[in-house]
Design an enzyme around this catalytic site. Structure first.
Site, PDB file in Angstrom:
ATOM      1  N   GLU A 183      54.301  88.006  62.586  1.00 55.09           N
ATOM      2  CA  GLU A 183      53.380  88.398  63.226  1.00 55.09           C
ATOM      3  C   GLU A 183      52.759  87.059  63.892  1.00 55.09           C
ATOM      4  O   GLU A 183      51.592  86.473  63.716  1.00 55.09           O
ATOM      5  CB  GLU A 183      52.045  88.942  62.408  1.00 55.09           C
ATOM      6  CG  GLU A 183      52.645  90.241  62.000  1.00 55.09           C
ATOM      7  CD  GLU A 183      51.372  91.185  61.567  1.00 55.09           C
ATOM      8  OE1 GLU A 183      50.437  90.465  61.037  1.00 55.09           O
ATOM      9  OE2 GLU A 183      51.493  92.506  61.539  1.00 55.09           O
ATOM     10  N   GLU A 376      57.379  96.643  59.764  1.00 54.83           N
ATOM     11  CA  GLU A 376      56.193  97.206  59.210  1.00 54.83           C
ATOM     12  C   GLU A 376      55.443  98.468  59.749  1.00 54.83           C
ATOM     13  O   GLU A 376      55.278  98.637  61.009  1.00 54.83           O
ATOM     14  CB  GLU A 376      55.035  96.249  59.185  1.00 54.83           C
ATOM     15  CG  GLU A 376      55.428  94.899  58.326  1.00 54.83           C
ATOM     16  CD  GLU A 376      54.362  93.960  58.189  1.00 54.83           C
ATOM     17  OE1 GLU A 376      53.093  94.299  58.371  1.00 54.83           O
ATOM     18  OE2 GLU A 376      54.477  92.879  58.241  1.00 54.83           O
TER      19      GLU A 376
HETATM   20  P1  P53 Z   1      46.660  94.743  55.216  1.00 57.76           P
HETATM   21  C1  P53 Z   1      46.053  93.155  60.398  1.00 57.76           C
HETATM   22  C2  P53 Z   1      46.469  93.926  61.667  1.00 57.76           C
HETATM   23  C3  P53 Z   1      47.732  94.240  61.947  1.00 57.76           C
HETATM   24  C4  P53 Z   1      48.715  93.697  60.941  1.00 57.76           C
HETATM   25  O1  P53 Z   1      47.843  94.791  56.395  1.00 57.76           O
HETATM   26  C5  P53 Z   1      48.455  92.859  59.717  1.00 57.76           C
HETATM   27  C6  P53 Z   1      46.886  92.722  59.778  1.00 57.76           C
HETATM   28  C7  P53 Z   1      46.467  91.844  58.656  1.00 57.76           C
HETATM   29  O2  P53 Z   1      45.690  92.567  57.744  1.00 57.76           O
HETATM   30  O3  P53 Z   1      49.079  92.228  59.050  1.00 57.76           O
HETATM   31  C8  P53 Z   1      50.389  92.531  58.869  1.00 57.76           C
HETATM   32  O4  P53 Z   1      47.576  94.164  54.078  1.00 57.76           O
HETATM   33  C9  P53 Z   1      51.052  91.700  57.681  1.00 57.76           C
HETATM   34  C10 P53 Z   1      51.270  92.289  56.320  1.00 57.76           C
HETATM   35  C11 P53 Z   1      50.034  92.851  56.020  1.00 57.76           C
HETATM   36  C12 P53 Z   1      50.025  94.278  56.995  1.00 57.76           C
HETATM   37  O5  P53 Z   1      50.002  94.060  58.103  1.00 57.76           O
HETATM   38  O6  P53 Z   1      45.609  93.953  55.694  1.00 57.76           O
HETATM   39  O7  P53 Z   1      52.286  91.400  58.435  1.00 57.76           O
HETATM   40  O8  P53 Z   1      51.200  91.002  55.629  1.00 57.76           O
HETATM   41  O9  P53 Z   1      49.926  92.979  54.662  1.00 57.76           O
HETATM   42  C13 P53 Z   1      49.011  95.399  56.454  1.00 57.76           C
HETATM   43  O10 P53 Z   1      46.452  96.163  55.114  1.00 57.76           O
END
Ligand code: P53
Length: 479
Positions: A183, A376
């Site tokens: 990201e 993801e």
């Molecule tokens: P969490 C925010 C918005 C979109 C992606 O997020 C994001 C985030 C960060 O919060 O990060 C990605 O754990 C990232 C992962 C993360 C995952 O999204 O806040 O690449 O490390 O865990 C989910 O629910």
């Protein structure tokens, strides 16, 4: 006739994790301290990950979930066995920089760290699982932050080059799929997490963020070059926190706001996939007084070393408006988005929009025509185990089914080229945004709560058997 649910034969189904959110063992076998270790759970977290509040060491009275996390470091064999049981074709994970170079600026790597990942990769291959490795997933050695100021400093290129050269050399033949920075657009939204940046009073924050972004973009091109030189079979990708912006209304100003918000993210991929800075960025810097050195060598490196594929995370679409009052309500979120009245949201307010995934896939494909990889996607939810410890997570199955259908439509009905799909947090792990453990994404439940209590026992959820069937049928059985 198009088979609506057909996936390519070699489609890479799997799951995704990141070192600091699952490994734990933060001080084991010579590992050094990183930014991601010193971000606590709780109300200060957003100020810290966005570089507004400085926390460069552990402080009394705070809980730091990454210290132990789910202790993947000591459970990886058990966990990979479970991934294999689901039939994973690929497993996305990241390298903790501070296991390889504990301080970041050493000349020799730490053998214990190198051999840990070698063991993990070998364990994957035992089951025919292809590792997909993120070189940097939000982590930056603390020593590099304290001594050099993180990615605002050009010297980071030297340290990063040493890291990637070490990795590509040591893991040649074991790893083929690589992502340079997780990201990468996170720099603009959570710059301490994305690039080890803390800001001083009076500093031109925007200028520093774009300077750090430039360094990461050059580092990414450098990694792509070195990776290809060391092994021409390496496939090296970029990684974007994606999710198309919709205009709040059909007012042209709202459409313009949405387009500008999209460009904040596409800016990075424009450079990584096309090899040069887009005009809109250069003009924006000019108008905002942002000015920093870009050398001719940098420009050549960017031009000559574009990525092989584009990967991205997708959780939700977003909404933009030209109305400043509406925008105010979203301050404090990592990605500003106004609530979309047509969508439901998760318990954390993330809007659920499977069609948005098809839209996002098409938007990125139309823009670049390079193979895509969804690395993801998933639903963060509170899971409540029954008296036997079993979680019937039908809500997660529904979310994933709808998104897999959208992905299939993009492939079969729109002709998007997609290499694979790894769901986020295939085993429960610590949330990056909030630091909570109870924001769970996994097919595998891990007994641990927000304050670190629990046995760390792994238990299969209902979605475990479901995803196993999805993979076994190559996406044709989603019931
Ligand atoms: P969490 C925010 C918005 C979109 C992606 O997020 C994001 C985030 C960060 O919060 O990060 C990605 O754990 C990232 C992962 C993360 C995952 O999204 O806040 O690449 O490390 O865990 C989910 O629910």
């Amino acid at each position: 006739m198009t088979d609506y649910l057909a996936f390519p034969d070699n489609f890479l189904w799997g799951g995704a994790t990141a070192a600091n959110q699952c490994e734990g063992a933060y001080d084991v076998d010579g590992r050094g301290l990183a930014n991601v270790d010193v971000v606590p759970v709780g109300p200060d977290r957003f100020a810290i990950i966005s570089g507004q509040e400085k926390m460069l060491d552990f402080k009394e009275g705070y809980f730091y979930p990454a210290k132990e996390s789910i202790d993947f470091y000591h459970h990886y064999k058990e966990d990979i066995t479970l991934f294999a049981e689901m039939g994973f074709k690929t497993f996305r994970m990241s390298i903790a920089w501070t296991r390889i170079f504990p301080k970041g600026d050493e000349s020799e790597p730490n053998e214990a760290g190198l051999s840990f990942y070698e063991d993990v990769f070998k364990e994957c291959h035992k089951y025919g699982i292809e590792p997909l490795v993120t070189i940097t997933h939000f982590d930056c050695p603390m020593h590099l932050i304290k001594t050099y100021g993180g990615w605002r400093n050009r010297k980071m290129l030297v340290f990063y080059e040493r890291l990637v050269r070490t990795l590509f050399t040591r893991y040649k033949g074991l790893v083929k799929y690589w992502l340079t920075f997780n990201e990468i657009n996170m720099i603009l939204h959570a710059p301490f997490m994305g690039a080890g940046l803390c800001f001083e009073a009076g500093e031109n924050v925007e200028q520093t963020k774009y300077l750090a972004a430039h360094h990461e973009l050059v580092a990414s091109a450098l990694a792509t070059k070195i990776g290809h030189d060391i092994d021409p079979d390496n496939k090296i990708g970029c990684m974007l926190a994606a999710g198309q912006y919709y205009p709040y209304t059909s007012h042209p100003k709202d459409y313009w706001a949405a387009m500008q918000s999209d460009r904040e993210g596409y800016f990075f991929v424009d450079v990584q996939a096309r090899g040069y800075y887009p005009n809109y960025a250069k003009k924006y810097w000019e108008q905002s007084g942002i000015d920093f050195d870009i050398t001719d060598e940098d420009l050549i490196l960017l031009q000559e070393n574009t990525v092989d594929f584009i990967s991205f995370s997708y959780y939700s679409s977003r909404v933009a408006s030209a109305d400043p009052k509406l925008n105010e309500q979203t301050a404090g979120n990592i990605f500003a988005s106004i609530k979309n009245p047509y969508l439901n949201a998760s318990e954390w307010g993330w809007q659920i929009d499977p069609l948005g995934l098809r839209i996002t896939l098409n938007a990125i494909w139309d823009r670049y025509q390079k193979p895509l990889f969804i690395v993801e996607n998933g639903l963060g939810a509170v899971d409540i185990p029954d008296e036997n410890g079993y979680v019937a997570d039908d809500y997660r199955i529904d979310y994933l089914r709808d998104h897999i259908q959208a992905m299939s439509a993009a492939i079969n009905l729109d002709g998007v080229e997609l290499l694979g799909y790894t769901t986020w947090g295939c085993i429960d792990l610590v949330s990056a945004g909030t630091g909570e453990m109870q924001k769970r994404y996994g097919f595998i439940y891990v007994d641990r709560d927000n304050l670190g209590n629990g046995t760390l026992k792994r238990t299969k959820k209902k979605s475990f058997a479901w995803y196993k069937q999805v993979i076994a049928s190559n996406g044709s059985r989603l019931d």
